[in-house]
Write a protein that holds these residues in place. Structure first.
Motif, PDB file in Angstrom:
ATOM      1  N   SER A   1       0.886  -1.624   0.237  1.00 12.67           N
ATOM      2  CA  SER A   1       0.222  -0.150   0.416  1.00 12.67           C
ATOM      3  C   SER A   1       0.908   0.933   0.032  1.00 12.67           C
ATOM      4  CB  SER A   1      -0.962   0.106   0.886  1.00 12.67           C
ATOM      5  OG  SER A   1      -0.119   0.105   2.328  1.00 12.67           O
ATOM      6  N   GLY A   2       1.994   1.434  -0.456  1.00 16.12           N
ATOM      7  CA  GLY A   2       3.210   2.151  -0.362  1.00 16.12           C
ATOM      8  C   GLY A   2       3.645   2.596   1.694  1.00 16.12           C
ATOM      9  N   GLY A   3       3.137   2.308   2.468  1.00 18.53           N
ATOM     10  CA  GLY A   3       3.381   2.758   4.204  1.00 18.53           C
ATOM     11  C   GLY A   3       4.398   2.132   4.179  1.00 18.53           C
ATOM     12  N   ALA A   4       5.321   1.169   3.399  1.00 21.72           N
ATOM     13  CA  ALA A   4       6.075   0.653   4.377  1.00 21.72           C
ATOM     14  C   ALA A   4       7.172   0.272   3.059  1.00 21.72           C
ATOM     15  CB  ALA A   4       5.797  -0.858   5.315  1.00 21.72           C
ATOM     16  N   ARG A   5       9.253   0.054   3.593  1.00 19.57           N
ATOM     17  CA  ARG A   5       9.867  -0.390   2.697  1.00 19.57           C
ATOM     18  C   ARG A   5      10.523  -1.770   3.094  1.00 19.57           C
ATOM     19  NH1 ARG A   5      13.686   4.417   3.528  1.00 19.57           N
ATOM     20  NH2 ARG A   5      13.010   3.892   5.656  1.00 19.57           N
ATOM     21  N   VAL A   6      11.033  -1.946   2.030  1.00 22.64           N
ATOM     22  CA  VAL A   6      11.613  -3.069   2.051  1.00 22.64           C
ATOM     23  C   VAL A   6      13.420  -2.662   1.378  1.00 22.64           C
ATOM     24  CG1 VAL A   6      12.643  -5.864   0.970  1.00 22.64           C
ATOM     25  CG2 VAL A   6      10.111  -4.102   0.619  1.00 22.64           C
ATOM     26  N   LEU A   7      14.142  -2.604   3.099  1.00 22.21           N
ATOM     27  CA  LEU A   7      15.362  -2.125   2.691  1.00 22.21           C
ATOM     28  C   LEU A   7      16.465  -3.218   1.997  1.00 22.21           C
ATOM     29  CD1 LEU A   7      14.693   0.295   5.119  1.00 22.21           C
ATOM     30  CD2 LEU A   7      14.848   0.920   3.015  1.00 22.21           C
ATOM     31  N   GLU A   8      17.829  -3.380   1.584  1.00 17.36           N
ATOM     32  CA  GLU A   8      18.603  -4.067   1.545  1.00 17.36           C
ATOM     33  C   GLU A   8      19.937  -3.865   3.200  1.00 17.36           C
ATOM     34  OE1 GLU A   8      19.628  -5.601  -3.455  1.00 17.36           O
ATOM     35  OE2 GLU A   8      20.450  -3.215  -2.251  1.00 17.36           O
ATOM     36  N   ILE A   9      20.338  -4.067   2.808  1.00 16.42           N
ATOM     37  CA  ILE A   9      21.399  -4.407   4.578  1.00 16.42           C
ATOM     38  C   ILE A   9      22.271  -2.905   4.392  1.00 16.42           C
ATOM     39  CG2 ILE A   9      23.116  -6.048   3.921  1.00 16.42           C
ATOM     40  CD1 ILE A   9      23.619  -7.034   6.528  1.00 16.42           C
ATOM     41  N   ASN A  10      22.150  -2.797   3.424  1.00 19.77           N
ATOM     42  CA  ASN A  10      23.126  -0.834   3.323  1.00 19.77           C
ATOM     43  C   ASN A  10      22.603  -0.117   3.329  1.00 19.77           C
ATOM     44  OD1 ASN A  10      21.903  -1.634   0.802  1.00 19.77           O
ATOM     45  ND2 ASN A  10      24.069  -1.041  -0.724  1.00 19.77           N
ATOM     46  N   GLY A  11      20.526  -0.551   3.557  1.00 17.50           N
ATOM     47  CA  GLY A  11      20.038   1.428   3.686  1.00 17.50           C
ATOM     48  C   GLY A  11      19.747   0.956   2.642  1.00 17.50           C
ATOM     49  N   ASP A  12      19.575   0.432   1.369  1.00 15.69           N
ATOM     50  CA  ASP A  12      19.381   1.331  -0.130  1.00 15.69           C
ATOM     51  C   ASP A  12      18.021   0.740  -0.608  1.00 15.69           C
ATOM     52  OD1 ASP A  12      21.470   2.049  -1.187  1.00 15.69           O
ATOM     53  OD2 ASP A  12      21.806   0.137  -2.212  1.00 15.69           O
ATOM     54  N   ASP A  13      16.410   1.286  -0.831  1.00 17.72           N
ATOM     55  CA  ASP A  13      15.332   0.798  -0.721  1.00 17.72           C
ATOM     56  C   ASP A  13      15.156  -0.027  -2.453  1.00 17.72           C
ATOM     57  OD1 ASP A  13      12.327   1.319  -1.329  1.00 17.72           O
ATOM     58  OD2 ASP A  13      12.511   3.327   0.118  1.00 17.72           O
ATOM     59  N   VAL A  14      14.738  -1.275  -1.461  1.00 15.92           N
ATOM     60  CA  VAL A  14      14.286  -1.687  -2.664  1.00 15.92           C
ATOM     61  C   VAL A  14      13.357  -1.957  -3.041  1.00 15.92           C
ATOM     62  CG1 VAL A  14      16.604  -2.872  -3.432  1.00 15.92           C
ATOM     63  CG2 VAL A  14      14.826  -3.881  -1.716  1.00 15.92           C
ATOM     64  N   THR A  15      11.803  -1.158  -2.634  1.00 19.43           N
ATOM     65  CA  THR A  15      10.566  -1.957  -2.035  1.00 19.43           C
ATOM     66  C   THR A  15      10.120  -1.783  -3.515  1.00 19.43           C
ATOM     67  OG1 THR A  15      10.825   0.015  -0.522  1.00 19.43           O
ATOM     68  CG2 THR A  15       8.544  -0.300  -1.529  1.00 19.43           C
ATOM     69  N   ALA A  16      10.311  -0.842  -4.336  1.00 16.19           N
ATOM     70  CA  ALA A  16       9.668  -0.733  -6.378  1.00 16.19           C
ATOM     71  C   ALA A  16      10.424  -2.035  -6.738  1.00 16.19           C
ATOM     72  CB  ALA A  16      10.191   0.412  -6.777  1.00 16.19           C
ATOM     73  N   GLU A  17      11.343  -2.978  -6.999  1.00 18.90           N
ATOM     74  CA  GLU A  17      11.997  -4.607  -7.208  1.00 18.90           C
ATOM     75  C   GLU A  17      11.271  -5.109  -5.921  1.00 18.90           C
ATOM     76  OE1 GLU A  17      13.958  -1.109  -6.049  1.00 18.90           O
ATOM     77  OE2 GLU A  17      15.392  -1.921  -7.421  1.00 18.90           O
ATOM     78  N   PHE A  18      10.604  -5.375  -5.921  1.00 14.98           N
ATOM     79  CA  PHE A  18       9.783  -6.227  -4.426  1.00 14.98           C
ATOM     80  C   PHE A  18       8.611  -6.192  -4.741  1.00 14.98           C
ATOM     81  CE2 PHE A  18      14.036  -6.694  -2.541  1.00 14.98           C
ATOM     82  CZ  PHE A  18      13.217  -8.527  -2.310  1.00 14.98           C
TER      83      PHE A  18
END
Length: 164
Positions: free
Chosen positions: A70-87
């Motif tokens: 729904s856009g209210g949380a993110r998926v983050l890599e261990i280095n902090g990069d945001d990969v929400t769009a990919e997931f």
């Protein structure tokens, strides 16, 4: 032919996990379903263009896959990069494939921020688990696809035994 089953590629022996490994599941039902042409294999992350290997990723602490969708949380890599769009794209790809091929069921690797259905990691990259589901599992369930983890394959066998 019986019901189609969407299955995590890593469970089928494909080296597609974030660490470049597979996590093959040895079960006689998988061999039978494969021979019957019932398995539809996908690695959601690879379908979205993510590389193998790739950095570990987790859903933000205290957040859910539904919130990611729904856009209210993110998926983050261990280095902090945001990969929400990919997931999110990975989940959409898996859903499209499941619908296109008539999958009523999914057998997914547990623990993954994409495919987990019983547990995911807590977002701290410490190895601590928490109850929850990954983004792909959540989207499939929201569209009526019954999701089973690799640990619950016997339950899927039982369900399919009564619906084949």
């Amino acid at each position: 032919m019986g019901a189609k089953i969407l299955v995590s590629a890593c469970l089928m022996g494909h080296a597609v996990r974030y660490d470049g490994r597979a996590k093959p599941l040895a079960h006689p039902a998988l061999d039978r379903w494969l021979a019957e042409g019932r398995l539809i294999t996908i690695c959601p992350e690879m379908s979205a263009g993510m590389p193998v290997p790739r950095l570990p990723a987790e859903i933000e602490p205290g957040k859910s896959a539904a919130e990611v969708l729904s856009g209210g949380a993110r998926v983050l890599e261990i280095n902090g990069d945001d990969v929400t769009a990919e997931f999110r794209q990975a989940a959409e790809n898996a859903l499209a494939l499941a619908l296109e091929t008539g999958c009523a069921y999914a057998l997914l690797i547990d623990g993954s921020p994409s495919c987990g259905s019983g547990f995911i990691y807590d977002g701290s990259f410490s190895g601590r688990r928490r109850p929850g589901e990954g983004v792909t599992a959540a989207l499939l369930k929201a569209h009526g696809i019954q999701v089973f983890s690799d640990r619950d394959i016997d339950a899927l066998v039982e369900v399919l035994g009564s619906t084949v």
